[in-house]
Enzyme design. Structure first.
Site, PDB file in Angstrom:
ATOM      1  N   THR A 195       0.118   0.803   6.573  1.00 44.22           N
ATOM      2  CA  THR A 195       0.389   0.019   5.487  1.00 44.22           C
ATOM      3  C   THR A 195       0.507  -1.558   6.145  1.00 44.22           C
ATOM      4  O   THR A 195       0.904  -1.505   7.372  1.00 44.22           O
ATOM      5  CB  THR A 195       1.662  -0.005   4.692  1.00 44.22           C
ATOM      6  OG1 THR A 195       2.438   0.290   5.307  1.00 44.22           O
ATOM      7  CG2 THR A 195       1.466   1.551   3.932  1.00 44.22           C
ATOM      8  N   THR A 254       1.070  -1.178  -0.054  1.00 43.98           N
ATOM      9  CA  THR A 254       0.003  -0.036  -0.037  1.00 43.98           C
ATOM     10  C   THR A 254       1.024   1.164   0.124  1.00 43.98           C
ATOM     11  O   THR A 254       2.079   1.197   0.281  1.00 43.98           O
ATOM     12  CB  THR A 254      -0.909  -0.207   1.285  1.00 43.98           C
ATOM     13  OG1 THR A 254      -1.511  -0.965   1.407  1.00 43.98           O
ATOM     14  CG2 THR A 254      -1.589   1.165   1.509  1.00 43.98           C
ATOM     15  N   ARG A 300     -13.524  -7.889  -0.807  1.00 44.60           N
ATOM     16  CA  ARG A 300     -12.905  -7.657   0.122  1.00 44.60           C
ATOM     17  C   ARG A 300     -12.305  -6.168   0.626  1.00 44.60           C
ATOM     18  O   ARG A 300     -11.664  -5.859  -0.291  1.00 44.60           O
ATOM     19  CB  ARG A 300     -11.718  -8.709   0.666  1.00 44.60           C
ATOM     20  CG  ARG A 300     -10.802  -8.530   1.892  1.00 44.60           C
ATOM     21  CD  ARG A 300      -9.599  -7.795   1.615  1.00 44.60           C
ATOM     22  NE  ARG A 300      -8.712  -7.692   2.650  1.00 44.60           N
ATOM     23  CZ  ARG A 300      -7.602  -6.706   2.769  1.00 44.60           C
ATOM     24  NH1 ARG A 300      -7.358  -6.060   1.670  1.00 44.60           N
ATOM     25  NH2 ARG A 300      -6.731  -6.778   3.700  1.00 44.60           N
TER      26      ARG A 300
END
Ligand code: GLY
Length: 363
Positions: free
Chosen positions: A260, A209, A237
């Site tokens: 993250t 991320t 999800r």
């Protein structure tokens, strides 16, 4: 006379030194954010808005096919479809926006900003988010690159039933794999480095991320978090990245935080909000992140074996420019060596990597 505590609370609930410090231009990000921070700093130096700065920064990652954790080129869900999550928060206006399970749009952070600016809502998901993006003039594109498709195929072909059988090899009709050859046999045209990477992400699905937080000389703050989420996830999800208060939180009076790593654990501790609230109560950015990691460890009864199965990072930037990042683990073992967890800081000429603080040590 005011006690020190009353004075601290009156000064916006920050430690006295922090409340008194002159703000400065500074951007921090997860370790994949060197280019993002550099771009964001250019915008801050030119007097641009902090949210524009961080979004333009992470757009570089979102559009980069080689960043397989964010935007275009991100690793897909279990059906081979890329689904993206993102959130933004703008300190000065105290507004925010988010999208989740967004397909077909390379730059979800820009759509999250439009949700914030153009609607009376905060989060749009799935088909509604895509229809909103198309209405705003964005193009519906295939986000699955050949590299990500290969990794997805390797993951599918690595799946086995309880008896060790795969639908792809060693069946009655499927090709029989020859000893020591299976992957190379199945993907003869793919180079060794890409195959090794594909096998690694098949075995250990990543949750990469980018989180990016900015402060400018006027003391204004903003943040963004954007991701393709957990590789091979069940369609629909949603991780922590688009959840305001988990993947991202900004309070113009206190500071900004993001995360993250494994989103499920972050959602359970409302991580970014917890970090900002810790700073409001006077903890340093480092201790604020560490406290959050301790809450996560506590959710597993501090069982190191279970905690070893994931990692998570927090990033914190206080209103006075103090900053930190902390990770659950000191690093990951790669090729027998420990790769330390790091994050990116840019407070002037160039982006640099700094070591994260950490809660637990892998040796
Ligand atoms: N932190 C990203 C995710 O879990 O989706």
């Amino acid at each position: 006379m005011m006690s020190r505590r009353d004075w601290v609370l009156a000064a916006g609930s920050l430690p006295a030194a922090a409340a008194a410090a002159a703000p400065k231009d500074i951007v921090i990000a997860s370790s994949n954010g060197e280019r993002a921070c550099a771009r964001a700093m250019e915008i801050l130096k030119a007097g641009g808005d902090t949210l524009t700065a961080v979004i333009e920064g992470v757009t570089i990652n979102e559009q980069d096919p080689d960043d397989t954790s964010v935007g275009y080129g991100g690793l897909p869900n279990e059906e081979g479809i890329v689904e993206l999550d993102a959130s933004v928060m703008h300190g000065p206006t105290r507004r925010c926006g988010a999208v989740a399970s967004l397909r077909g749009i390379k730059t979800p952070s820009q759509i999250a900003r439009l949700v914030m600016e153009q609607t009376d809502h905060i989060m749009l998901v799935g088909d509604g988010a895509l229809r909103f993006a198309l209405a705003q003039g964005f193009r519906d594109e295939n986000l699955l690159t050949e590299k990500a498709r290969l990794a997805w195929l390797v993951w599918k072909q690595s799946l086995r039933d309880g008896a060790g059988h795969s639908n792809w090899t060693d069946g009655l009709d499927a090709p029989v794999s020859r000893p020591g050859s299976s992957l190379r046999n199945q993907f003869p045209s793919v180079d060794e480095k890409t195959l090794t990477w594909a096998l690694e992400v098949a075995v250990r699905p990543p949750t990469g991320t980018i989180n990016c937080l900015a402060l400018n000389v006027k003391g204004e703050m903003s943040g963004v978090t954007t991701t393709s989420g957990l590789a091979w996830k069940i369609p629909g999800r949603v991780g922590d990245s688009p959840i305001i208060g988990a993947g991202l939180y900004v309070d113009q009076d206190v500071g900004a935080a993001g995360s993250t790593g494994r989103g499920e654990e972050n959602i359970r501790v409302a991580g970014a909000h917890t970090v900002v609230e810790n700073m409001r109560r006077g903890m340093t950015p480092r201790d604020s992140c560490m406290d959050c990691l301790k809450r996560i460890a506590r959710n597993f009864g501090d069982d190191r074996k279970r905690l070893a199965r994931f990692d998570i990072n927090f990033y914190a930037l206080r209103k006075d420019g103090a900053y930190a990042s902390a990770a659950l683990w000191n690093g990951a073992i790669r090729d027998g060596k420990l790769a330390r967890r790091q994050f990116v800081v840019n407070d002037g000429p160039a982006s640099r990597l700094e070591d994260c603080a950490y809660l637990l040590e892998r040796r």
